[in-house]
Design a protein around this motif. Sequence first.
Motif, PDB file in Angstrom:
ATOM      1  N   SER A 103      -6.659  24.818  38.534  1.00 24.96           N
ATOM      2  CA  SER A 103      -7.737  25.726  38.134  1.00 24.96           C
ATOM      3  C   SER A 103      -7.689  27.015  38.954  1.00 24.96           C
ATOM      4  N   GLU A 104      -7.331  26.895  40.244  1.00 22.24           N
ATOM      5  CA  GLU A 104      -7.210  28.092  41.080  1.00 22.24           C
ATOM      6  C   GLU A 104      -6.055  28.972  40.601  1.00 22.24           C
ATOM      7  N   VAL A 105      -4.954  28.333  40.233  1.00 18.18           N
ATOM      8  CA  VAL A 105      -3.800  29.080  39.732  1.00 18.18           C
ATOM      9  C   VAL A 105      -4.187  29.817  38.462  1.00 18.18           C
ATOM     10  N   ARG A 106      -4.887  29.139  37.561  1.00 15.88           N
ATOM     11  CA  ARG A 106      -5.311  29.782  36.323  1.00 15.88           C
ATOM     12  C   ARG A 106      -6.267  30.937  36.588  1.00 15.88           C
ATOM     13  N   ALA A 107      -7.149  30.786  37.557  1.00 12.75           N
ATOM     14  CA  ALA A 107      -8.097  31.847  37.889  1.00 12.75           C
ATOM     15  C   ALA A 107      -7.354  33.080  38.428  1.00 12.75           C
ATOM     16  N   VAL A 108      -6.378  32.841  39.277  1.00 13.09           N
ATOM     17  CA  VAL A 108      -5.596  33.958  39.815  1.00 13.09           C
ATOM     18  C   VAL A 108      -4.797  34.634  38.708  1.00 13.09           C
ATOM     19  N   GLU A 109      -4.212  33.849  37.839  1.00 12.49           N
ATOM     20  CA  GLU A 109      -3.452  34.425  36.723  1.00 12.49           C
ATOM     21  C   GLU A 109      -4.360  35.229  35.801  1.00 12.49           C
ATOM     22  N   ALA A 111      -7.168  36.738  36.654  1.00 10.94           N
ATOM     23  CA  ALA A 111      -7.536  37.963  37.365  1.00 10.94           C
ATOM     24  C   ALA A 111      -6.387  38.961  37.331  1.00 10.94           C
ATOM     25  N   PHE A 112      -5.180  38.464  37.521  1.00  6.90           N
ATOM     26  CA  PHE A 112      -4.013  39.342  37.465  1.00  6.90           C
ATOM     27  C   PHE A 112      -3.876  39.964  36.085  1.00  6.90           C
ATOM     28  N   THR A 113      -4.054  39.163  35.044  1.00  7.75           N
ATOM     29  CA  THR A 113      -3.941  39.664  33.674  1.00  7.75           C
ATOM     30  C   THR A 113      -4.976  40.755  33.420  1.00  7.75           C
ATOM     31  N   THR A 118      -6.097  46.532  32.710  1.00 10.02           N
ATOM     32  CA  THR A 118      -6.830  47.730  33.115  1.00 10.02           C
ATOM     33  C   THR A 118      -5.866  48.816  33.571  1.00 10.02           C
ATOM     34  N   TRP A 119      -4.887  48.429  34.368  1.00 12.27           N
ATOM     35  CA  TRP A 119      -3.878  49.390  34.839  1.00 12.27           C
ATOM     36  C   TRP A 119      -3.130  50.006  33.672  1.00 12.27           C
ATOM     37  N   PHE A 164       5.602  40.703  32.188  1.00 11.12           N
ATOM     38  CA  PHE A 164       4.322  41.389  32.346  1.00 11.12           C
ATOM     39  C   PHE A 164       4.229  42.653  31.515  1.00 11.12           C
ATOM     40  N   SER A 165       5.323  43.160  30.991  1.00 11.54           N
ATOM     41  CA  SER A 165       5.269  44.398  30.223  1.00 11.54           C
ATOM     42  C   SER A 165       5.129  44.061  28.746  1.00 11.54           C
ATOM     43  N   GLN A 166       3.914  43.765  28.360  1.00 15.01           N
ATOM     44  CA  GLN A 166       3.612  43.322  26.994  1.00 15.01           C
ATOM     45  C   GLN A 166       3.587  44.479  26.063  1.00 15.01           C
TER      46      GLN A 166
END
Length: 166
Positions: A103-109, A111-113, A118-119, A164-166
């Motif tokens: 669940s922590e890994v999914r939360a970090v992913e 947040a990164f997404t 946004t970037w 990451f470059s969707q």
Amino acid sequence: MESLVTEGKLLIKEYGKIKVFLVSQSLVVGGDDATALQQEVDEASKKRKALGNDLDTTRKEMSQVASKHAAAKEAKESAAEALTLEARAKQLKGSGEEQVEESEVRAVEAAFTQVHQTWRKRKRLCMDTLRTLGEAMSTRTDQLLEQYGVDTDEDCGQTLPLEFSQ
């Protein structure tokens, strides 16, 4: 040449001061000999064609063997890498280090997404604004980037992995 003319192997034709020597047609291979020679040529051509086909077949087989060999080698390397990774996974599980929950890994992913999206949105808005400004000023975008001191990711040597470059 004169002696060959007397022997009957050559013919001579004189055109004023010029002498032309020709091969006597009586010495040329007859029809039976020509047919036999043509048959030999045809047989040799067939043999050459058959050997060419055999060579092509052999090359194809060699290519298949080489590709199978390469696939086998790659499979061996993959199996060895899998064993190494499995051993590393066992070592990490048994080392007593802090385990990260899924669940922590999914939360970090997640947040990164969100940050990544946004970037990308802000980068797109900035570049669109610069393009619009460049069109209004009849200036190229790269000149505006330089004029206003805007550093792009590409200028800084920063590239995102393809995932990451969707």
